[in-house]
Design an enzyme around this catalytic site. Structure first.
Site, PDB file in Angstrom:
ATOM      1  N   THR A  14       0.853  -1.186   0.000  1.00 18.13           N
ATOM      2  CA  THR A  14       0.000   0.000   0.000  1.00 18.13           C
ATOM      3  C   THR A  14       0.892   1.240   0.000  1.00 18.13           C
ATOM      4  O   THR A  14       1.990   1.234   0.562  1.00 18.13           O
ATOM      5  CB  THR A  14      -0.958   0.030   1.203  1.00 18.13           C
ATOM      6  OG1 THR A  14      -0.212   0.221   2.411  1.00 18.13           O
ATOM      7  CG2 THR A  14      -1.759  -1.256   1.288  1.00 18.13           C
ATOM      8  N   GLY A  15       0.433   2.293  -0.658  1.00 19.85           N
ATOM      9  CA  GLY A  15       1.274   3.480  -0.786  1.00 19.85           C
ATOM     10  C   GLY A  15       2.554   3.159  -1.525  1.00 19.85           C
ATOM     11  O   GLY A  15       3.635   3.630  -1.167  1.00 19.85           O
ATOM     12  N   SER A  17       3.592   3.915  -4.577  1.00 22.42           N
ATOM     13  CA  SER A  17       3.955   4.716  -5.746  1.00 22.42           C
ATOM     14  C   SER A  17       5.211   5.560  -5.545  1.00 22.42           C
ATOM     15  O   SER A  17       5.712   6.149  -6.500  1.00 22.42           O
ATOM     16  CB  SER A  17       2.786   5.640  -6.133  1.00 22.42           C
ATOM     17  OG  SER A  17       2.516   6.576  -5.104  1.00 22.42           O
ATOM     18  N   GLY A  19       8.698   6.643  -2.498  1.00 20.60           N
ATOM     19  CA  GLY A  19       9.370   6.500  -1.214  1.00 20.60           C
ATOM     20  C   GLY A  19       9.649   5.063  -0.806  1.00 20.60           C
ATOM     21  O   GLY A  19      10.088   4.247  -1.615  1.00 20.60           O
ATOM     22  N   ILE A  20       9.392   4.771   0.461  1.00 20.77           N
ATOM     23  CA  ILE A  20       9.647   3.428   0.988  1.00 20.77           C
ATOM     24  C   ILE A  20       8.822   2.395   0.249  1.00 20.77           C
ATOM     25  O   ILE A  20       9.315   1.311  -0.085  1.00 20.77           O
ATOM     26  CB  ILE A  20       9.349   3.390   2.501  1.00 20.77           C
ATOM     27  CG1 ILE A  20      10.361   4.253   3.272  1.00 20.77           C
ATOM     28  CG2 ILE A  20       9.382   1.954   3.027  1.00 20.77           C
ATOM     29  CD1 ILE A  20      10.034   4.411   4.744  1.00 20.77           C
ATOM     30  N   GLY A  21       7.557   2.704  -0.039  1.00 20.82           N
ATOM     31  CA  GLY A  21       6.696   1.746  -0.726  1.00 20.82           C
ATOM     32  C   GLY A  21       7.234   1.348  -2.087  1.00 20.82           C
ATOM     33  O   GLY A  21       7.229   0.171  -2.453  1.00 20.82           O
ATOM     34  N   SER A 145       6.962   4.013  12.548  1.00 23.33           N
ATOM     35  CA  SER A 145       7.929   5.108  12.632  1.00 23.33           C
ATOM     36  C   SER A 145       8.593   5.070  13.992  1.00 23.33           C
ATOM     37  O   SER A 145       7.996   4.618  14.977  1.00 23.33           O
ATOM     38  CB  SER A 145       7.236   6.456  12.437  1.00 23.33           C
ATOM     39  OG  SER A 145       8.096   7.526  12.797  1.00 23.33           O
ATOM     40  N   TYR A 158       0.563  12.068  14.533  1.00 25.96           N
ATOM     41  CA  TYR A 158       1.352  11.055  13.809  1.00 25.96           C
ATOM     42  C   TYR A 158       1.960  10.054  14.788  1.00 25.96           C
ATOM     43  O   TYR A 158       1.909   8.837  14.561  1.00 25.96           O
ATOM     44  CB  TYR A 158       2.443  11.750  13.003  1.00 25.96           C
ATOM     45  CG  TYR A 158       3.291  10.830  12.160  1.00 25.96           C
ATOM     46  CD1 TYR A 158       2.767  10.209  11.024  1.00 25.96           C
ATOM     47  CD2 TYR A 158       4.625  10.597  12.473  1.00 25.96           C
ATOM     48  CE1 TYR A 158       3.544   9.378  10.238  1.00 25.96           C
ATOM     49  CE2 TYR A 158       5.415   9.770  11.699  1.00 25.96           C
ATOM     50  CZ  TYR A 158       4.874   9.164  10.581  1.00 25.96           C
ATOM     51  OH  TYR A 158       5.645   8.336   9.800  1.00 25.96           O
TER      52      TYR A 158
END
Length: 250
Positions: A14-15, A17, A19-21, A145, A158
């Site tokens: 998920t996510g 597209s 960075g980390i994903g 995180s 967050y």
């Protein structure tokens, strides 16, 4: 069950597209896993990651869904089932940050941070878990995180959401331990991603000086840890919150 070959296995990020994903998707693709790249709005970025994964000769699917909506997640599951790409490995990576004083935090911003970081993880896990239980094998890896462990000033929402991710991980791992499904979380320190682009100049330099390793992590380094936790031989690792942070928080 007998563990599938990598070429028969599927990873949903998920996510995925950026960075980390994106790094996680490409790391698994390089090992021969089939990949599902979830995104919300970043269609072109998702396609770019998909092209990088396709270069490894694996099957790749991109799919858009709002993880705040159970209905959209269920539609995503139906589409993956139609393509025979239900995930053996679920990487709950999608997330959003918010910086500011608690007294200035709106209820809408609070709900958005909770819904994307925490509710989305819950709904995705609940939706795709039955397939893992049916085959008596699976990996659920939640991207948390370091702030979910230690808390961060001016990032109360967050930090709270990621602390919830960590508690969810520990509790579900105990629930699923007899089933062949492991649940772990990776809680990175500062990573060179777009989320941390606002860190520039003196603020960036001061933060790097606080980190014993003297630098921020690269997304590929986080992806390598996610990959290791997902391997069949990592089956005794469950319920753990692993924090790659350069020695910053111990």
């Amino acid at each position: 069950m007998t563990q599938k070959s990598f070429a028969e296995s599927c990873v949903l990020v998920t996510g995925g597209s950026r960075g980390i994903g994106a790094a996680v998707a490409q790391r698994f693709a390089s090992a021969g896993f089939n990949i599902v790249i979830h995104y919300l709005h970043s269609h072109e970025s998702a396609n770019e990651v998909a092209r990088a994964c396709l270069a490894y000769g694996v099957n790749v699917l991109t799919i858009s869904a709002d993880l705040r909506s159970k209905e959209q997640i269920e539609r995503m599951r139906d589409k993956l089932e139609q393509h025979q790409m239900l995930p053996d490995i679920l990487v709950n990576n999608a997330g959003v940050a918010h910086y500011g004083l608690l007294q200035d935090l709106s209820e809408e911003d609070w709900d958005n941070v909770m819904n994307i970081n925490l509710k989305g993880m819950f709904l995705c896990t609940q939706t795709f878990l039955p397939y893992m239980l049916q085959q008596k094998y699976g990996r659920i890896i939640n991207v948390s995180s370091v702030w979910g462990i230690s808390g961060a000033s001016c990032e109360v929402a967050y930090s709270t959401a990621k602390g919830g991710v960590n508690a969810f991980t520990k509790a579900l791992a105990k629930e699923l331990a007899p089933s062949g499904v492991t649940v772990n979380a990776v809680a990175p320190g500062v990573v060179e991603t777009a989320m941390n682009d606002p860190l520039q100049g003196e603020d960036r330099q001061m933060l790097q000086q606080e980190i014993p390793a003297g630098r921020f992590a690269q997304p590929d380094e986080i992806a390598s840890l996610v990959y290791f936790i997902a391997l069949p031989e990592s089956s005794y690792i469950t319920g753990q919150i692993i924090s790659p942070n350069g020695g910053w928080i111990t």
